[in-house]
Write a protein that holds these residues in place. Sequence first.
Motif, PDB file in Angstrom:
ATOM      1  N   ARG A  78       0.407   8.500 -14.956  1.00  0.00           N
ATOM      2  CA  ARG A  78       1.254   7.533 -14.254  1.00  0.00           C
ATOM      3  C   ARG A  78       1.219   7.805 -12.762  1.00  0.00           C
ATOM      4  N   SER A  79       1.224   9.075 -12.382  1.00  0.00           N
ATOM      5  CA  SER A  79       1.235   9.391 -10.947  1.00  0.00           C
ATOM      6  C   SER A  79      -0.027   8.873 -10.257  1.00  0.00           C
ATOM      7  N   SER A  80      -1.164   8.877 -10.943  1.00  0.00           N
ATOM      8  CA  SER A  80      -2.387   8.350 -10.318  1.00  0.00           C
ATOM      9  C   SER A  80      -2.281   6.834 -10.129  1.00  0.00           C
ATOM     10  N   ARG A  81      -1.666   6.160 -11.086  1.00  0.00           N
ATOM     11  CA  ARG A  81      -1.458   4.710 -10.954  1.00  0.00           C
ATOM     12  C   ARG A  81      -0.431   4.418  -9.860  1.00  0.00           C
ATOM     13  N   ASP A  82       0.624   5.221  -9.828  1.00  0.00           N
ATOM     14  CA  ASP A  82       1.671   5.036  -8.816  1.00  0.00           C
ATOM     15  C   ASP A  82       1.137   5.259  -7.402  1.00  0.00           C
ATOM     16  N   ALA A  83       0.185   6.173  -7.242  1.00  0.00           N
ATOM     17  CA  ALA A  83      -0.387   6.422  -5.909  1.00  0.00           C
ATOM     18  C   ALA A  83      -1.041   5.148  -5.366  1.00  0.00           C
ATOM     19  N   TYR A  84      -1.735   4.426  -6.223  1.00  0.00           N
ATOM     20  CA  TYR A  84      -2.363   3.169  -5.790  1.00  0.00           C
ATOM     21  C   TYR A  84      -1.312   2.078  -5.587  1.00  0.00           C
ATOM     22  N   ARG A  85      -0.295   2.041  -6.432  1.00  0.00           N
ATOM     23  CA  ARG A  85       0.796   1.068  -6.227  1.00  0.00           C
ATOM     24  C   ARG A  85       1.479   1.311  -4.887  1.00  0.00           C
ATOM     25  N   ASP A  86       1.752   2.594  -4.602  1.00  0.00           N
ATOM     26  CA  ASP A  86       2.420   2.946  -3.344  1.00  0.00           C
ATOM     27  C   ASP A  86       1.560   2.574  -2.144  1.00  0.00           C
ATOM     28  N   LEU A  87       0.249   2.737  -2.268  1.00  0.00           N
ATOM     29  CA  LEU A  87      -0.678   2.375  -1.201  1.00  0.00           C
ATOM     30  C   LEU A  87      -0.635   0.873  -0.925  1.00  0.00           C
ATOM     31  N   LEU A  88      -0.540   0.085  -1.981  1.00  0.00           N
ATOM     32  CA  LEU A  88      -0.622  -1.370  -1.867  1.00  0.00           C
ATOM     33  C   LEU A  88       0.708  -2.049  -1.525  1.00  0.00           C
ATOM     34  N   ARG A  89       1.812  -1.423  -1.894  1.00  0.00           N
ATOM     35  CA  ARG A  89       3.139  -2.039  -1.720  1.00  0.00           C
ATOM     36  C   ARG A  89       3.384  -2.532  -0.289  1.00  0.00           C
ATOM     37  N   PRO A  90       3.083  -1.732   0.752  1.00  0.00           N
ATOM     38  CA  PRO A  90       3.337  -2.213   2.118  1.00  0.00           C
ATOM     39  C   PRO A  90       2.506  -3.448   2.500  1.00  0.00           C
ATOM     40  N   HIS A  91       1.485  -3.731   1.717  1.00  0.00           N
ATOM     41  CA  HIS A  91       0.621  -4.883   1.984  1.00  0.00           C
ATOM     42  C   HIS A  91       1.001  -6.088   1.119  1.00  0.00           C
ATOM     43  N   GLY A  92       2.121  -5.944   0.388  1.00  0.00           N
ATOM     44  CA  GLY A  92       2.600  -7.047  -0.443  1.00  0.00           C
ATOM     45  C   GLY A  92       1.751  -7.307  -1.671  1.00  0.00           C
ATOM     46  N   VAL A  93       1.041  -6.284  -2.129  1.00  0.00           N
ATOM     47  CA  VAL A  93       0.150  -6.439  -3.287  1.00  0.00           C
ATOM     48  C   VAL A  93       0.682  -5.597  -4.437  1.00  0.00           C
TER      49      VAL A  93
END
Length: 159
Positions: A78-93
Amino acid sequence: MVLVCGPAGAGKSTHARRLADDGYAVLSFDAEAWRRGLRDHPVDAEDAATVHAHLQRELLRHVAAGDRVVVDSSFWSRSSRDAYRDLLRPHGVEPVVHLLDTPREVVLERLAARRHRGPDDVVVPRERAEAYLDGFQVPTPDEGPLVVLDGRDRGGVVE
């Protein structure tokens, strides 16, 4: 934006290629590791972090360009998936996880047939494959958008 998720041998790269046929740019952990001369699994932690940093830079470049993109990696935790989610969140994705749900025996059979001929054919010894399967953290809908795919036919929708 799709994160293709599943253990080695689940059919992730085949699914990513199908998405590429539909116009997605594909960013592959295994292809980038192979390009860098990393041929054995598991890739050590420092090298894996370097590969992921490269994929993340490329991902942000594609997002800024408005491209549809798929990241092909195990995303075993989950942490590996969350790292990509966290990366994308500021870009509205908000990425959609495509989980390749492939029976254990199918994964082990596929891995046993590998011959180390390229990034999608890296040999994974049975003991390592079993450890990957046993340690895999299955994504759940509470993480975010999730599509479960039947890995037996390499990409048919289950849910």
